[in-house]
Design a protein around this motif. Structure first.
Motif, PDB file in Angstrom:
ATOM      1  N   THR A  27     -33.591  56.399  36.839  1.00  0.00           N
ATOM      2  CA  THR A  27     -34.925  55.912  36.131  1.00  0.00           C
ATOM      3  C   THR A  27     -34.730  54.831  35.349  1.00  0.00           C
ATOM      4  OG1 THR A  27     -34.908  57.574  34.395  1.00  0.00           O
ATOM      5  CG2 THR A  27     -36.101  58.242  36.236  1.00  0.00           C
TER       6      THR A  27
ATOM      7  N   LYS B 221     -36.586  64.939  41.194  1.00  0.00           N
ATOM      8  CA  LYS B 221     -37.548  64.034  41.888  1.00  0.00           C
ATOM      9  C   LYS B 221     -39.064  64.261  41.668  1.00  0.00           C
ATOM     10  CE  LYS B 221     -38.794  61.542  46.085  1.00  0.00           C
ATOM     11  NZ  LYS B 221     -38.482  61.381  47.529  1.00  0.00           N
TER      12      LYS B 221
ATOM     13  N   ASP C 271     -34.321  68.161  45.601  1.00  0.00           N
ATOM     14  CA  ASP C 271     -35.439  67.016  44.807  1.00  0.00           C
ATOM     15  C   ASP C 271     -36.054  67.737  43.859  1.00  0.00           C
ATOM     16  OD1 ASP C 271     -36.765  69.227  46.362  1.00  0.00           O
ATOM     17  OD2 ASP C 271     -38.430  67.917  47.184  1.00  0.00           O
TER      18      ASP C 271
ATOM     19  N   GLN D 280     -31.976  61.860  39.648  1.00  0.00           N
ATOM     20  CA  GLN D 280     -32.825  60.552  40.013  1.00  0.00           C
ATOM     21  C   GLN D 280     -32.526  59.411  38.947  1.00  0.00           C
ATOM     22  OE1 GLN D 280     -35.345  60.598  42.141  1.00  0.00           O
ATOM     23  NE2 GLN D 280     -36.173  58.735  41.904  1.00  0.00           N
TER      24      GLN D 280
END
Length: 128
Positions: A52, A109, A106, A50
């Motif tokens: 950020t 996430k 995922d 991910q």
């Protein structure tokens, strides 16, 4: 036949019971003293990571590197890093590994969503 034994006939059922107990003890004792050693397990990270505000994060790869480097001499498990889930399934079908740890795509996430204060839903389920 039992009449000739007299009072000793009451000990006849005890002899097979003692023999069975000794046989079971001979079988069970080695299994109780058994210690696992060098058991191969597969680990694969499908995590996509991910982006950020702090940069790119991939918790799946961090878990894989942490698990594979934390193995000590006393550890009964040997972790083997595998590249794909398909390779894990094939290896498990061929009995190459005792088990596998598959980190979902995922994972990062979901962890970020769980840690954030404004996340009310994770995969459509309310956070409790």
């Amino acid at each position: 036949m039992f009449n000739k034994l007299g009072k000793k006939k009451f000990f006849v059922p005890i002899v097979p019971a003692i023999l069975i107990f000794c046989l079971i003890s001979l079988i069970a004792y080695p299994m109780m003293k058994m210690t696992p050693k060098d058991l191969p397990f597969a680990i694969v990270s499908l995590d996509e990571g991910q982006t950020t505000s702090q940069g790119d994060i991939n918790l799946g790869n961090q878990i894989v590197s942490g698990v594979t480097t934390a193995v000590t001499e006393e550890s009964p498990i040997i972790w083997d890093k595998v590249d794909s889930e398909q390779a894990v399934h094939e290896a498990l079908d061929n009995n190459e590994y005792y088990g596998a740890l598959v980190i979902p795509s995922d994972y990062t996430k979901q962890q970020i969503a769980a840690q954030s204060a404004d996340a009310d839903l994770i995969d459509g389920l309310p956070v409790i």
